[in-house]
Design an enzyme around this catalytic site. Structure first.
Site, PDB file in Angstrom:
ATOM      1  N   ASP A   1       0.975  -1.284  -0.040  1.00 20.90           N
ATOM      2  CA  ASP A   1       0.155  -0.014   0.034  1.00 20.90           C
ATOM      3  C   ASP A   1       0.958   1.129   0.037  1.00 20.90           C
ATOM      4  O   ASP A   1       1.877   1.257   0.670  1.00 20.90           O
ATOM      5  CB  ASP A   1      -0.835   0.110   1.131  1.00 20.90           C
ATOM      6  CG  ASP A   1      -2.241  -0.820   1.114  1.00 20.90           C
ATOM      7  OD1 ASP A   1      -3.055  -0.674   1.946  1.00 20.90           O
ATOM      8  OD2 ASP A   1      -1.828  -1.428   0.165  1.00 20.90           O
TER       9      ASP A   1
ATOM     10  N   CYS B   1      -8.595   4.699   0.726  1.00 23.72           N
ATOM     11  CA  CYS B   1      -9.372   4.559   1.954  1.00 23.72           C
ATOM     12  C   CYS B   1      -8.699   5.216   3.035  1.00 23.72           C
ATOM     13  O   CYS B   1      -7.547   5.691   2.936  1.00 23.72           O
ATOM     14  CB  CYS B   1      -9.081   3.071   2.405  1.00 23.72           C
ATOM     15  SG  CYS B   1      -9.466   1.995   1.183  1.00 23.72           S
TER      16      CYS B   1
ATOM     17  N   TYR C   1      -7.649 -14.759   4.051  1.00 20.93           N
ATOM     18  CA  TYR C   1      -6.241 -14.053   4.603  1.00 20.93           C
ATOM     19  C   TYR C   1      -6.321 -13.342   5.874  1.00 20.93           C
ATOM     20  O   TYR C   1      -5.242 -13.016   6.313  1.00 20.93           O
ATOM     21  CB  TYR C   1      -5.654 -13.000   3.400  1.00 20.93           C
ATOM     22  CG  TYR C   1      -6.617 -12.001   3.102  1.00 20.93           C
ATOM     23  CD1 TYR C   1      -6.448 -10.888   4.067  1.00 20.93           C
ATOM     24  CD2 TYR C   1      -7.342 -11.992   2.235  1.00 20.93           C
ATOM     25  CE1 TYR C   1      -7.370  -9.771   3.840  1.00 20.93           C
ATOM     26  CE2 TYR C   1      -8.207 -10.841   1.610  1.00 20.93           C
ATOM     27  CZ  TYR C   1      -8.221  -9.896   2.513  1.00 20.93           C
ATOM     28  OH  TYR C   1      -8.981  -8.688   2.282  1.00 20.93           O
TER      29      TYR C   1
ATOM     30  N   ASN D   1     -18.809  10.893   1.542  1.00 17.60           N
ATOM     31  CA  ASN D   1     -18.151  12.119   0.862  1.00 17.60           C
ATOM     32  C   ASN D   1     -18.581  13.171   1.975  1.00 17.60           C
ATOM     33  O   ASN D   1     -19.588  12.993   2.661  1.00 17.60           O
ATOM     34  CB  ASN D   1     -19.002  12.173  -0.376  1.00 17.60           C
ATOM     35  CG  ASN D   1     -18.840  11.175  -1.360  1.00 17.60           C
ATOM     36  OD1 ASN D   1     -17.600  10.701  -1.792  1.00 17.60           O
ATOM     37  ND2 ASN D   1     -19.554  11.312  -2.416  1.00 17.60           N
TER      38      ASN D   1
ATOM     39  N   HIS E   1     -17.208   8.162  -1.696  1.00 21.98           N
ATOM     40  CA  HIS E   1     -16.184   7.555  -2.722  1.00 21.98           C
ATOM     41  C   HIS E   1     -15.049   7.343  -1.783  1.00 21.98           C
ATOM     42  O   HIS E   1     -14.109   7.098  -2.417  1.00 21.98           O
ATOM     43  CB  HIS E   1     -15.935   8.653  -3.889  1.00 21.98           C
ATOM     44  CG  HIS E   1     -17.058   8.800  -4.710  1.00 21.98           C
ATOM     45  ND1 HIS E   1     -18.247   9.440  -4.491  1.00 21.98           N
ATOM     46  CD2 HIS E   1     -17.354   8.366  -5.882  1.00 21.98           C
ATOM     47  CE1 HIS E   1     -19.247   9.305  -5.371  1.00 21.98           C
ATOM     48  NE2 HIS E   1     -18.622   8.506  -6.334  1.00 21.98           N
TER      49      HIS E   1
ATOM     50  N   GLU F   1      -3.680   0.552  -2.291  1.00 23.41           N
ATOM     51  CA  GLU F   1      -2.936  -0.846  -2.838  1.00 23.41           C
ATOM     52  C   GLU F   1      -2.288  -0.303  -4.069  1.00 23.41           C
ATOM     53  O   GLU F   1      -2.910   0.438  -4.998  1.00 23.41           O
ATOM     54  CB  GLU F   1      -4.144  -1.996  -3.076  1.00 23.41           C
ATOM     55  CG  GLU F   1      -4.682  -2.434  -1.872  1.00 23.41           C
ATOM     56  CD  GLU F   1      -6.079  -1.915  -2.012  1.00 23.41           C
ATOM     57  OE1 GLU F   1      -6.574  -0.652  -2.592  1.00 23.41           O
ATOM     58  OE2 GLU F   1      -7.182  -2.237  -1.215  1.00 23.41           O
TER      59      GLU F   1
HETATM   60  O1  LIG Z   1      -8.947  -3.966   1.642  1.00 22.40           O
HETATM   61  C1  LIG Z   1      -8.037  -2.869   1.723  1.00 22.40           C
HETATM   62  C2  LIG Z   1      -9.168  -1.735   1.568  1.00 22.40           C
HETATM   63  O2  LIG Z   1      -8.932  -1.155   0.161  1.00 22.40           O
HETATM   64  C3  LIG Z   1      -6.775  -2.968   1.632  1.00 22.40           C
HETATM   65  O3  LIG Z   1      -6.120  -4.101   1.911  1.00 22.40           O
HETATM   66  C4  LIG Z   1      -6.103  -1.574   2.882  1.00 22.40           C
HETATM   67  O4  LIG Z   1      -4.787  -2.338   2.763  1.00 22.40           O
HETATM   68  C5  LIG Z   1      -6.532  -2.043   4.191  1.00 22.40           C
HETATM   69  O5  LIG Z   1      -7.057  -3.165   4.466  1.00 22.40           O
HETATM   70  P1  LIG Z   1      -6.231  -4.346   5.252  1.00 22.40           P
HETATM   71  O6  LIG Z   1      -5.901  -3.821   6.811  1.00 22.40           O
HETATM   72  O7  LIG Z   1      -7.010  -5.671   5.495  1.00 22.40           O
HETATM   73  O8  LIG Z   1      -4.727  -4.508   4.727  1.00 22.40           O
HETATM   74 MG   LIG Z   2      -4.466  -4.329   2.668  1.00 24.85          MG
HETATM   75 MG   LIG Z   3      -7.716  -5.277   1.143  1.00 29.91          MG
END
Ligand SMILES: O=C(CO)[C@H](O)[C@H](O)COP(=O)(O)O
Ligand SMILES: [Mg+2]
Ligand SMILES: [Mg+2]
Length: 217
Positions: free
Chosen positions: A27, A52, A87, A98, A142, A180
């Site tokens: 990320d 995010c 996972y 928003n 968004h 990501e």
């Molecule tokens: O799913 C996600 C949100 O787009 C991404 O993987 C982000 O990295 C956060 O998720 P996580 O804490 O599960 O890695």
């Molecule tokens: Mg992630």
């Molecule tokens: Mg993810």
């Protein structure tokens, strides 16, 4: 990690890989309070995943930002819940919002505004203030809000919790933007090698999940 913390404070992104046996994704991470439209453009163009905002669980609780999976279950949509990720036990998705001052909510300017104001909300409530979240934000929107595990890294080691740990170590507001890094050619996540190459070419810090082990109690 020191270089990464300095970079975050200076408004530079940091690249964070989780684990091979988890998402195995890298990320691009910024402090949410520093995000401007050019940073959203970099996330969109150079990372390409979902923009995010990860928020500290104490702030999420005070702002009324629960897990989307819990909302779905309560609404009778239990069968839609993401309990089969493979996972991890659960995603960290909360609500997608928003800021009400945005127009469509998707432009770099709009998403930067939403992101920054979420960071302000987190800072306000963690300082003991009151923030009426629905008065300033509309949903669905968004920008996906991600809620950190109640025990943070001790409870979950996703990019959500790792990015919040970085903000905490940097002494900054625990609200981060994560996105990501994806690969245009393969259609998959950018490989760790390619992400490392991007970090080297752009003088960015690259962290891996193992590097957070000392922060897990
Ligand atoms: O799913 C996600 C949100 O787009 C991404 O993987 C982000 O990295 C956060 O998720 P996580 O804490 O599960 O890695
Ligand atoms: Mg992630
Ligand atoms: Mg993810």
């Amino acid at each position: 990690m020191t270089e990464a913390l300095e970079d975050l404070r200076d408004g530079k992104p940091v690249l964070v890989h989780d684990f091979e046996d988890r998402e195995n994704e890298v990320d691009m991470v910024y402090l949410a309070g520093e995000v401007t439209h050019d940073k959203v453009a970099r996330l969109r163009n150079d990372a390409g995943g979902l923009v995010c905002v990860a928020v500290h669980p104490d702030a999420a609780r005070r702002l009324g930002l629960g897990y989307m999976s819990d909302k779905l279950a309560k609404a009778g949509d239990e069968r839609l819940v993401d309990a089969d990720l493979g996972y991890d036990d659960r995603s960290s998705f909360s609500t997608w919002v928003n800021h009400r001052s945005t127009r469509t909510g998707v432009t770099d300017n709009d998403r930067a505004k939403t992101v920054r104001r979420i960071a302000d909300a987190v800072e306000t409530v963690l300082a003991g203030g009151v923030f009426d979240f629905p008065s300033e934000f509309r949903a669905p929107g968004h920008v996906a809000v991600l809620r950190g595990h109640d025990d943070l890294l001790d409870g979950r080691q996703g990019h959500t919790e790792m990015s919040l740990a970085l903000a905490d170590e940097a002494g900054e507001v625990p609200a981060t933007v994560v996105c990501e890094m994806l690969d245009d050619e393969t259609g998959d996540a950018m490989t760790v090698d390619d992400a490392r190459r991007y970090a080297d070419e752009n003088d960015l810090a690259f962290l891996t999940g193992e590097g957070f082990a000392r922060l897990v109690h």
